[in-house]
Write a protein that holds these residues in place. Structure first.
Motif, PDB file in Angstrom:
ATOM      1  N   ARG A  25       0.817  -1.212   0.000  1.00 30.34           N
ATOM      2  CA  ARG A  25       0.000   0.000   0.000  1.00 30.34           C
ATOM      3  C   ARG A  25       0.854   1.266   0.000  1.00 30.34           C
ATOM      4  N   SER A  26       2.131   1.131  -0.270  1.00 34.09           N
ATOM      5  CA  SER A  26       2.968   2.320  -0.436  1.00 34.09           C
ATOM      6  C   SER A  26       4.150   1.919  -1.302  1.00 34.09           C
ATOM      7  N   PRO A  27       4.786   2.898  -1.951  1.00 36.16           N
ATOM      8  CA  PRO A  27       5.918   2.563  -2.831  1.00 36.16           C
ATOM      9  C   PRO A  27       7.027   1.852  -2.057  1.00 36.16           C
ATOM     10  N   ALA A  28       7.242   2.282  -0.803  1.00 34.62           N
ATOM     11  CA  ALA A  28       8.323   1.686  -0.022  1.00 34.62           C
ATOM     12  C   ALA A  28       8.073   0.197   0.160  1.00 34.62           C
ATOM     13  N   ALA A  29       6.811  -0.157   0.488  1.00 36.00           N
ATOM     14  CA  ALA A  29       6.495  -1.562   0.695  1.00 36.00           C
ATOM     15  C   ALA A  29       6.596  -2.336  -0.607  1.00 36.00           C
ATOM     16  N   ALA A  30       6.259  -1.664  -1.705  1.00 41.96           N
ATOM     17  CA  ALA A  30       6.275  -2.355  -2.989  1.00 41.96           C
ATOM     18  C   ALA A  30       7.691  -2.694  -3.415  1.00 41.96           C
ATOM     19  N   HIS A  31       8.665  -1.878  -3.002  1.00 39.95           N
ATOM     20  CA  HIS A  31      10.042  -2.113  -3.432  1.00 39.95           C
ATOM     21  C   HIS A  31      10.883  -2.813  -2.388  1.00 39.95           C
ATOM     22  N   ALA A  32      10.242  -3.306  -1.323  1.00 36.17           N
ATOM     23  CA  ALA A  32      11.010  -3.965  -0.270  1.00 36.17           C
ATOM     24  C   ALA A  32      11.619  -5.257  -0.807  1.00 36.17           C
ATOM     25  N   HIS A  33      12.784  -5.611  -0.275  1.00 36.35           N
ATOM     26  CA  HIS A  33      13.426  -6.867  -0.669  1.00 36.35           C
ATOM     27  C   HIS A  33      14.036  -7.479   0.580  1.00 36.35           C
ATOM     28  N   GLU A  34      14.363  -8.755   0.514  1.00 41.53           N
ATOM     29  CA  GLU A  34      14.817  -9.470   1.705  1.00 41.53           C
ATOM     30  C   GLU A  34      16.110  -8.851   2.256  1.00 41.53           C
ATOM     31  N   SER A  35      16.236  -8.882   3.585  1.00 39.65           N
ATOM     32  CA  SER A  35      17.413  -8.320   4.235  1.00 39.65           C
ATOM     33  C   SER A  35      18.597  -9.256   4.056  1.00 39.65           C
ATOM     34  N   PRO A  36      19.832  -8.721   4.270  1.00 40.34           N
ATOM     35  CA  PRO A  36      21.020  -9.564   4.088  1.00 40.34           C
ATOM     36  C   PRO A  36      21.083 -10.709   5.101  1.00 40.34           C
ATOM     37  N   LYS A  37      21.971 -11.652   4.831  1.00 43.86           N
ATOM     38  CA  LYS A  37      22.143 -12.847   5.666  1.00 43.86           C
ATOM     39  C   LYS A  37      22.420 -12.507   7.125  1.00 43.86           C
ATOM     40  N   VAL A  38      23.254 -11.437   7.324  1.00 49.03           N
ATOM     41  CA  VAL A  38      23.656 -11.108   8.684  1.00 49.03           C
ATOM     42  C   VAL A  38      22.444 -10.760   9.538  1.00 49.03           C
ATOM     43  N   MET A  39      21.329 -10.420   8.884  1.00 51.27           N
ATOM     44  CA  MET A  39      20.126 -10.121   9.640  1.00 51.27           C
ATOM     45  C   MET A  39      19.183 -11.324   9.713  1.00 51.27           C
ATOM     46  N   THR A  40      19.141 -12.122   8.665  1.00 56.40           N
ATOM     47  CA  THR A  40      18.171 -13.221   8.697  1.00 56.40           C
ATOM     48  C   THR A  40      18.663 -14.393   9.537  1.00 56.40           C
ATOM     49  N   VAL A  41      19.984 -14.610   9.585  1.00 59.92           N
ATOM     50  CA  VAL A  41      20.481 -15.754  10.360  1.00 59.92           C
ATOM     51  C   VAL A  41      20.134 -15.625  11.845  1.00 59.92           C
ATOM     52  N   PRO A  42      20.357 -14.455  12.493  1.00 55.39           N
ATOM     53  CA  PRO A  42      19.913 -14.346  13.891  1.00 55.39           C
ATOM     54  C   PRO A  42      18.421 -14.601  14.047  1.00 55.39           C
ATOM     55  N   LEU A  43      17.633 -14.190  13.041  1.00 57.91           N
ATOM     56  CA  LEU A  43      16.187 -14.418  13.120  1.00 57.91           C
ATOM     57  C   LEU A  43      15.887 -15.906  13.192  1.00 57.91           C
ATOM     58  N   ILE A  44      16.592 -16.653  12.328  1.00 61.42           N
ATOM     59  CA  ILE A  44      16.322 -18.097  12.303  1.00 61.42           C
ATOM     60  C   ILE A  44      16.756 -18.726  13.614  1.00 61.42           C
ATOM     61  N   ALA A  45      17.938 -18.289  14.127  1.00 57.13           N
ATOM     62  CA  ALA A  45      18.417 -18.843  15.398  1.00 57.13           C
ATOM     63  C   ALA A  45      17.412 -18.565  16.509  1.00 57.13           C
ATOM     64  N   LEU A  46      16.887 -17.343  16.535  1.00 57.45           N
ATOM     65  CA  LEU A  46      15.929 -17.000  17.586  1.00 57.45           C
ATOM     66  C   LEU A  46      14.644 -17.784  17.438  1.00 57.45           C
ATOM     67  N   SER A  47      14.228 -18.029  16.208  1.00 65.40           N
ATOM     68  CA  SER A  47      12.954 -18.749  16.066  1.00 65.40           C
ATOM     69  C   SER A  47      13.118 -20.200  16.501  1.00 65.40           C
ATOM     70  N   ILE A  48      14.336 -20.760  16.292  1.00 66.56           N
ATOM     71  CA  ILE A  48      14.574 -22.107  16.824  1.00 66.56           C
ATOM     72  C   ILE A  48      14.451 -22.083  18.341  1.00 66.56           C
ATOM     73  N   GLY A  49      15.063 -21.028  18.950  1.00 70.03           N
ATOM     74  CA  GLY A  49      14.980 -20.904  20.409  1.00 70.03           C
ATOM     75  C   GLY A  49      13.549 -20.763  20.870  1.00 70.03           C
ATOM     76  N   ALA A  50      12.770 -19.971  20.133  1.00 72.45           N
ATOM     77  CA  ALA A  50      11.392 -19.729  20.547  1.00 72.45           C
ATOM     78  C   ALA A  50      10.581 -21.013  20.546  1.00 72.45           C
ATOM     79  N   VAL A  51      10.913 -21.905  19.646  1.00 69.70           N
ATOM     80  CA  VAL A  51      10.187 -23.169  19.622  1.00 69.70           C
ATOM     81  C   VAL A  51      10.745 -24.126  20.663  1.00 69.70           C
ATOM     82  N   ALA A  52      12.079 -24.263  20.673  1.00 66.54           N
ATOM     83  CA  ALA A  52      12.688 -25.327  21.458  1.00 66.54           C
ATOM     84  C   ALA A  52      12.536 -25.109  22.948  1.00 66.54           C
ATOM     85  N   LEU A  53      12.584 -23.856  23.385  1.00 63.19           N
ATOM     86  CA  LEU A  53      12.579 -23.600  24.824  1.00 63.19           C
ATOM     87  C   LEU A  53      11.328 -24.159  25.482  1.00 63.19           C
TER      88      LEU A  53
END
Lengths: 103, 663
Positions: free
Chosen positions: B451-479
């Motif tokens: 609903r805005s140009p910024a959202a329309a042109h968004a693209h995935e963040s670099p690895k250095v940002m997504t890897v911590p996300l994945i690690a945290l989501s594993i923690g969120a499930v496993a704990l």
């Protein structure tokens, strides 16, 4: 008039001549000559008092005079050196022009 | 005597060292600053894991290492480190989540020119937080506590060029300071009545039997125990830091800081400090439970405040439009539940949610308004997946996610609490609302069309940002699997006593109820926001259409800011005006009078000096000068003049001698 008085009158005249010369002359060397005359008048007085004074110790006046002559010689040497320095400074020895050494 | 607790100080010392180095690093030393910060925290993480290993060897023991800091009069002020499972778990959680957030920040803050300073502050914060966790002395805890507040202030106001960030930093600092004042008063009271601030000290610490017994004896008017008063004052500090009602107002505003900061401080660690403090001194809080005659128990207040906070935060979160503010109010709400297991689980999934939203914000060029986002699912797959994991954990989707089990444990405890059923009802209502607003958030941000140009042109963040996300989501499930009723490993380690496992479905009625409630929340959220996604940024919210006044009331945070501005703010302004008048009229007048008096004496002095002393000295020295001038005039430099004077003097002397001779 005894001999002592004669001597004293002579030395007084000599002193007066020296004083007049020292006061009247403008030439540095002649002023020194006047001073010399006045000193010799004083020396004459020493000799006279020693010679005519009864009971004076032997040679006292002569020794006094010899000392005075020695001191005078030294003083004259300094005076002549000053005159030479004055000549070097102002190319003459007129005392009337040597008046810059004042406070 | 080499106890593992002796070396515990290293855990906070490493990040502190990194912060010191970071403070000395020039602005261009980006790699160095970030490298030392991350290395130091990784070191702390390893040490924390080692400490956890030591602590789990004997869960019931409290290993400590005390030392004297300074002498006051005849007393000694002593500090110390403490090692037990609660501490060690918190250490691991703080350093692990912190480390992931540090790494995430590498990507998120990449284009910020004050990158080095940011890592310096982050390290300072981590050091202070770990200091709070390991200290065995309430004084040391308080010092670290204030350092946490300072670091939080610095980080919220990191973009201090923005007036709103500077104001938010100030608000956070002052609001938590109000709570900290209570904490400080509590400590003073405690020290006054026990003479010690050590938690455990071989029988003499404030959490040990004999001292607690003395504190719980009813000593105050009305049958209150001293421990109740102290606990409530300590709870003030905890409420300030944790954003509990009524001191919660700073937390949503704190979202002005960079998103990793929001994740680190305002989701995972700092707000957990308050809950941690309550858990740490829990024996003190529960000391008055035995006192049947007391009109008020400390834990009743804690539970009441928690229930109000949980419900209120959830209700407000429903009506927010800012991505981070939704999460902030959700934090307020979740902290109302206030239990350590939930706290650890919450730290993981809320950090995850914040970092995922940071990733969204980073990608969408700092667009945070959920009405202007949308349709990001296709373009940001990793972020979407991890956000969904965090959202389901937070909403309490059953059986797989940690949030379900931790929330379940709390609801069970609340239903077993016989004083009042209110916390249970508030908790259940919170469950519905949480599921609802998280669904709303997910649908608004990731589904539908951009609903805005910024959202329309968004693209995935670099690895250095997504890897911590994945690690945290594993923690969120496993704990979650460490705290299920069937295998209550975590709970038994925390209490130090073996808790027998219960069948999974014991108390199944309550569990079924909460599952139904979660389903209602998810379903209604989907029905309102998912099925027909928002089409335009300006389109009204379905809830706002149904009840505009309630929605705007909630949207303004239940108008707490306005309320505080109208009461405390006005009181403060009145006080300021009074002080101003006093200053101008009374104190100003007094000072001016004194000043005039000083001026007068100065004037008299100067007159005396000028007319009396100076004139006298001037006259005397004038005489000297005149005499000198007269003498110097005689020195003509004419040799004949001098000779003439000599001759005249001689003649005069001769004449005198002659006249004298006659006589």
């Amino acid at each position: 008039m005894n001999p002592l008085q004669l001597c004293l009158v002579f030395s007084s005249l000599l002193f007066a001549v020296g004083l007049a010369g020292a006061l009247a002359r403008n030439n540095g060397i002649l002023v020194l000559l006047g001073l010399e005359l006045m000193l010799n008048a004083a020396n004459l007085n020493f000799i006279a008092f020693w010679r005519f004074h009864p009971g004076a110790a032997p040679a006292t006046g002569v020794i006094f005079v010899i000392f005075a002559i020695a001191v005078t010689a030294a003083e004259t040497a300094v005076g002549l050196a000053l005159v030479i320095a004055l000549y070097r400074h102002q190319q003459n020895i007129r005392l009337s022009e040597a008046n810059r050494l004042k406070g | 005597m080499d106890s593992p607790a002796d070396h515990l100080w290293l855990i906070p010392a490493l990040p502190l060292l990194a912060a010191g180095l970071g403070a000395l690093t020039p602005r261009r030393g980006r790699r160095f600053a970030a490298g030392t910060a991350i290395a130091a925290l990784a070191g702390s993480l390893l040490l924390s894991i080692a400490a956890l290993h030591e602590a789990l060897a004997d869960p019931a023991a409290h290993l400590y290492h005390n030392f004297s800091w300074f002498d006051i009069g005849s007393g000694v002020m002593r500090l110390g480190w403490l090692l037990d499972p609660l501490n060690a778990l918190m250490c691991v959680m703080v350093s692990l989540v912190g480390l992931l957030i540090f790494i995430f920040s590498l990507g998120y803050m990449d284009s910020d020119e004050n990158f080095a300073r940011f890592f310096c502050f982050l390290s300072l914060f981590a050091a202070a937080m770990l200091g709070v966790v390991v200290s065995n002395s309430l004084l040391l805890l308080f010092i670290s506590w204030e350092l946490v507040g300072l670091a939080s202030y610095l980080l919220i106001g990191f973009w201090f060029q923005k007036p709103s960030a500077a104001a938010a930093a100030k608000k956070a600092f002052i609001t938590t300071r109000i709570g900290d004042l209570g904490l400080l008063l509590g400590l003073v009271w405690l020290y006054n009545s026990t003479g010690s601030l050590l938690l455990y000290d071989g029988g003499g610490g404030v959490l040990e039997g004999s001292v607690l017994g003395a504190l719980a004896a009813p000593v105050l008017a009305g049958g209150f125990a001293a421990s109740t008063g102290i606990s409530l004052l300590v709870f003030c500090g905890a409420a300030g830091k944790s954003g509990q009602f009524p001191l919660h107002v700073w937390l949503p505003d704190a979202m002005e800081g960079p998103t990793p900061v929001s994740a680190l401080i305002h989701a995972a660690t700092m707000v957990a400090a308050g809950v941690f403090l309550v858990a740490r001194v829990f024996p003190l809080f529960s000391a008055d439970q035995a006192l049947a005659g007391a009109p008020l128990h400390a834990l009743t207040v804690v539970a009441g405040v928690g229930a109000v906070t949980a419900l209120m935060g959830a209700a407000i979160a429903v009506a927010q439009h800012d991505l981070k503010r939704v999460l902030a109010y959700s934090t307020v709400s979740q902290l109302g539940y206030a239990a350590i297991f939930h706290l650890l689980a919450h730290a993981f999934f809320k950090a995850l949610l914040f970092l995922a939203s940071g990733s969204v914000i980073h990608a969408a060029h700092h667009e945070q308004d959920i009405r202007r986002l949308g349709g990001l699912r296709g373009r940001m797959r990793a972020t979407f997946a991890t956000f969904a994991v965090g959202m389901m954990a937070l909403a309490g989707v059953p059986f797989v996610f940690s949030g379900f089990w931790s929330k379940e444990a709390i609801l069970h405890a609340a239903s077993a609490w016989e004083v009042s059923p209110l916390p249970l009802y508030a908790g259940l209502a919170g469950v519905v609302l949480t599921a609802f607003y998280m669904t709303r958030l997910l649908c608004e941000v990731f589904l539908g069309a951009p609903r805005s140009p910024a959202a329309a042109h968004a693209h995935e963040s670099p690895k250095v940002m997504t890897v911590p996300l994945i690690a945290l989501s594993i923690g969120a499930v496993a704990l979650g699997f460490f705290g299920t009723p069937a295998w209550p490993w975590l709970q038994s380690r925390l209490t130090g006593a073996e808790i027998p496992g219960r069948p999974l479905l014991e108390g199944g009625g309550l569990m079924a109820l909460s599952i139904v409630l979660v389903a209602i929340g998810l379903g209604s959220g989907w029905a309102l926001y998912g099925r027909r996604a928002r089409v335009a940024a300006a389109a009204p919210d379905p809830l706002a259409a149904a009840s505009p006044r309630l929605f705007s009331f909630l949207g303004a945070g239940m108008r707490f800011d306005a309320l505080y501005a109208a009461t405390f703010g006005r009181l403060n302004r009145f006080g300021a005006a009074l002080a101003d008048v006093l200053d101008r009229r009374v104190w100003g007048g007094a000072v001016a009078t004194l000043g005039r008096f000083g001026e007068l004496t100065g004037f008299v002095n100067s007159v005396v000096d000028r007319l009396g002393l100076n004139a006298g000295f001037d006259a005397v020295s004038g005489r000297f000068r005149g005499a000198g001038r007269a003498y110097s005039r005689r020195q003509t430099g004419e040799a004949h003049g001098y000779l003439r004077a000599l001759a005249i003097a001689f003649v005069v002397l001769a004449l005198l001698a002659l006249i004298g001779g006659r006589r």
